[in-house]
Design an enzyme around this catalytic site. Structure first.
Site: not given
Ligand code: CTP
Ligand code: CA
Length: 227
Positions: A33-36, A99
Site C-alpha cells: 500500500a502507500n500513505r495516500s 495514488a
C-alpha cells in the site's frame, strides 16, 4: 404544495474521480500500500457534486466517509480501479487523484505465505496498468477533459510538465510530496497547475480549497462556447 426541483447544476456534465491508495495483494492477509489518505480526491468529488455535477468516485481503501451526493464505488487494487473506471464511460471529465500502486506482486498467492517453508520470500513485481494514461489515450470515449496529479519529490514543475505530455492528459496538478512538506496523507497542498498554456503556482492551501479552485477551472472550461 411542495415542489422538489433538481439541484441547480453549473454545467450539465458527468465527472469521474479516482481517489485513495490501492492495495495490491501479496497473499490473502498481506498487501502493498502507500500513505495516500484519499483526502484530495474525495474533496474534489464533493466539490463537483456541490456544484450539481453528476459525480462518480472510484476509491481505493480509505477511512473517509462517502462525500455527499456522490456515487461511490469502492475497489482495492489498481486493476479493479481501472475496470471500475472503464465501466463509467462515457463521461465528460476525469480527474485521477488516486495514488495507484505502480507495481503489484506477480503471482499473489491464494494461501498465506508461511515462515517454516524455509528462507526469505522474494516478491516478484509487475507494473500495474496506468489508469490516467489509459483514459487519456482512449480512441473511443476519451473524456473531453482529463486531469491528473503529479506527486514529485524533486524538480517538481519540470518532472510534472514532462509527465503531462507522457500521460496525454490535459491538465496536471503537481505537488511536492517530499518528507517535511506534509502533503502526502496530510491536510494541505501547494499546487503547480500545468496546462497547455504553461504553469500557474497556487498558494499553499487546504485540499478543500484546491478542490474548489480546480472545480472552478473545470466549470469555466466547459462554459466556453462550443465545449
Ligand atoms: N496514475 C494512474 N495509474 C497508475 C499510476 C498513476 O492513474 N498506475 C495517475 C495518478 O492518479 C496521477 C498520475 O497518474 O494522476 C501521476 O501519478 P504519479 O505516481 O505521480 O506518476 P507515475 O506515472 O506513476 O510516475 P512515478 O510514480 O514514477 O513518478
Ligand atoms: Ca506512481
Amino acid at each position: 404544495i411542495v415542489s422538489i426541483s433538481k439541484q441547480h447544476s453549473d454545467i450539465n456534465k458527468k465527472a469521474l474521480v479516482t481517489s485513495g491508495p490501492t492495495h495490491e495483494p501479496i497473499d490473502p492477509v498481506r498487501y502493498i500500500a502507500n500513505r495516500s489518505s484519499g483526502r484530495q480526491g474525495h474533496a474534489i468529488a464533493a466539490a463537483l457534486a456541490a456544484r450539481g455535477i453528476e459525480t462518480t468516485l472510484v476509491s481505493g481503501p480509505t477511512d473517509l466517509p462517502d462525500p455527499k451526493g456522490v456515487n461511490v464505488i469502492r475497489v482495492e487494487s489498481a486493476e479493479q480501479m481501472l475496470s471500475a473506471c472503464n465501466d463509467q464511460l462515457p463521461i465528460d471529465v476525469a480527474i485521477c487523484a488516486a495514488a495507484v500502486a505502480d507495481w503489484r506482486v506477480k503471482d499473489a498467492g491464494s494461501q498465506k505465505m508461511k515462515k517454516e517453508t524455509g528462507g526469505l520470500p522474494t516478491l516478484e513485481l509487475v507494473e500495474n496498468p496506468d489508469i490516467l494514461h489509459a483514459i487519456s489515450s482512449r480512441k473511443k470515449q476519451r473524456p473531453d477533459l482529463v486531469v491528473g496529479f503529479a506527486a514529485e519529490t524533486e524538480n517538481v514543475v519540470k518532472n510534472a510538465t514532462a509527465k503531462r505530455l507522457r500521460k496525454g492528459c490535459d491538465w496536471i496538478l503537481a505537488n511536492d510530496v517530499s518528507i517535511g512538506t506534509g502533503t502526502f496523507g496530510g491536510e494541505k497542498n501547494a499546487i503547480h497547475f500545468i496546462t497547455d498554456d504553461g504553469c500557474e503556482d497556487w498558494p499553499h492551501m487546504t485540499k478543500q480549497a484546491v478542490a474548489e479552485r480546480l472545480v472552478d477551472s473545470i466549470v469555466s472550461h466547459f462554459s466556453v462556447p462550443g465545449k
